[in-house]
Design an enzyme around this catalytic site. Structure first.
Site: not given
Ligand code: TNX
Length: 532
Positions: A342-343
């Protein structure tokens, strides 16, 4: 497990923990022979319930827990059940092989039909006793959790209580909607001790949650021992590595193995997560060679996200990733290994694909099924990769396309299942980037029809993540998780046709005295008519 609760609180939380101080008043004992909670007062709602008011059973000092002869696993479930019933009743509850006529509590392995599967069970209550039958010990465990909720709330007290220990008459036939019912605990932003994690596991087991995802590493901290890269924990697990420099710590391999086995005894599978290529500042600040420029950045304990990345073009990155995956896979008997993804905001799309195309096969090389946050599907990994959806939208082309290609999805929409979101503007803990989540918001959605193109068959299950940027203690965890955790548990277990907010809030109201009896903190949502 019983524990003395640490009272470490955020300054802002002091007032609310005081307000939450646990009441010692327990519900008055019911009239002898009268159950004080109906057969339906269970979370998650059982698939089928048939009440028989003339058939109540009352536990007695002579009640036996009888288990399937020859099955050590059934006996272990019986022992755990007896352990949970002894303190409040004061009865000896011996656990014996089930020979002879059924009376007392019986836990029997039986062919209860394919429809009930591995975790389903039938529970029958007559004046002679309670009989749980299941295809497997996991089903007996699920049935015994139901039985605990059918007894008066005082059963959850750790000292002897005076109550009529009556179980309402009738029968329950039950099985889960989804195979995967999960909760996630972030021990990277603030470390939570093995005892705190065990306490959370106990809470999960009661609501038939069968997976605990541990977020083990992040920018602030590295919370799991890795022998081939030993500095990870001496630096990333040291004092002052929690958000804002508060707290620290890590799990040794021994701690982790012990948690795996504690969870397994409660039919819960641990899903370890090593987040990569982003969320890696703790590793990058420990080992300079993992950085593209060979210079270690300073450690960070602020709450920013998306600024760190492993160096995609360096070979040592993949040696590191392989070593870590290998050690985690060897420690983990469960089928899944989560690699985050993620991210990764400072990793270009091209680099992200390059990275995941090397990391995902490493998970498979060590015998595990890859798992990642939904961004992982951008790399078009093997379709065996489980994608965990954490978006807030109900239209999401990327995840819908992934389902089209054959991926299974875990539903964790952030505006429904994120237990770290505040309940409302007055909640002293938590974040609000995905909005406020009151109990009804957590309950009133359908995992099998929430995102267009992600239908029932593509959903492997649901999970409620609890990120701990603002959570430092078990009190904080309980306050954010309870009661919303039970809403997600019900979405994961109960048939879609049983979904009903008025029924849920009534059943939830009955959980309040149970949490009080076991000294667990919870949020007294104004949406719930809490029982006195
Ligand atoms: C987003 S959800 C994150 C986490 C934060 C969380 C806080 C996800 C995959 N990433 O890094 O802790 O929000 O709510």
């Amino acid at each position: 497990m019983r524990r003395s609760k640490p009272r470490v609180t955020l300054a802002a939380a002091v007032a609310f923990t005081a307000a939450l101080s646990v009441s010692t008043a327990l519900p008055a004992a019911a009239e002898p022979g009268t159950a004080d909670s109906p057969l339906t007062a269970v979370i998650p709602a059982p698939a089928e319930v048939e009440a028989d008011p003339g058939a109540d059973y009352r536990l007695k000092p002579s009640t036996l827990v009888r288990t399937e002869p020859g099955s050590a696993a059934a006996r272990a479930v019986g022992r755990q059940l007896a352990d949970t019933l002894r303190p409040a009743t004061g009865y000896p509850m011996p656990v014996v092989p089930a020979h002879g006529p059924a009376n007392g509590i019986s836990l029997l392995l039986d062919d209860v039909g394919d429809d009930l599967g591995r975790e389903g069970y039938r529970l029958a209550v007559s004046p002679r006793g309670v009989t749980v039958r299941a295809n497997t010990p996991a089903g007996l465990f699920a049935g015994s959790q139901t039985l605990r909720q059918l007894l008066p709330a005082a059963i959850d007290s750790d000292s002897r209580q005076h109550a009529a220990w009556t179980v309402p008459g009738g029968s329950i036939t039950d099985h889960p909607r989804y195979d995967y019912r999960g909760a996630m605990l972030d021990i990277a932003r603030h470390f939570h001790t093995p005892d705190e994690i065990k306490s959370y596991i106990d809470e999960l087991a009661r609501y038939k949650i069968n997976h605990l995802h541990l977020h083990l590493t992040d920018d602030q901290g590295w919370r799991i021992e890795i022998e081939s890269w030993p500095e990870l924990t001496t630096v990333g697990g040291g004092p002052g590595t929690g958000v804002d420099g508060v707290g620290g710590g890590f799990l040794t391999k021994e701690d982790y193995r012990d948690l795996v086995s504690y969870a397994a005894d409660r039919y819960i599978t641990i899903v370890p997560e090593i987040d990569m290529p982003g969320h890696t500042n703790s590793a990058l600040s420990t080992y300079a060679e993992l950085n593209c420029d060979g210079v270690a950045p300073p450690p960070r304990t602020d709450m920013a996200v998306g600024y760190s990345s492993l160096c995609i073009d360096k070979e040592i990155t993949y040696e590191f990733v392989e070593d870590v995956i290998q050690e985690i896979a060897e420690l983990t008997p469960g089928p899944y290994l989560h690699i985050g993804g993620d991210e990764a905001h400072v990793t270009s799309e091209e680099e992200y694909r390059t990275f995941m195309r090397r990391a995902v096969p490493l998970v498979e090389k060590y015998g595990k099924r890859p798992f990642g946050w939904n961004e992982i599907v951008r790399a078009e990994p093997t379709t065996d990769t489980v994608a965990q959806y954490w978006g807030t939208a109900t239209e999401h082309a990327e995840i819908a396309d992934a389902v089209e290609r054959g991926h299974q999805v875990i539903m964790s929409p952030a505006n429904r299942t994120y237990l770290d979101m505040k309940y409302d503007e007055d909640t002293p803990l938590g974040l609000s980037w995905a909005g406020y989540i009151e109990v009804r918001d957590a309950y009133d959605w359908d995992p099998g029809a929430h995102v267009t193109g992600v239908g029932e068959d593509a959903v492997l299950g649901v999970e409620a993540p609890l990120w701990s940027e603002t959570l430092r203690s078990l009190d904080h965890i309980e306050y954010m998780a309870l009661p919303r955790l039970t809403a997600v548990a019900e979405l994961g277990w109960s048939p879609r046709s049983s979904h009903d907010w008025p029924s849920f809030r009534e059943r939830l109201a009955e959980q309040g005295p149970r949490w009080e009896a076991r000294d667990a903190g919870f949020y007294r949502s104004p949406q719930v008519p809490w029982a006195e």
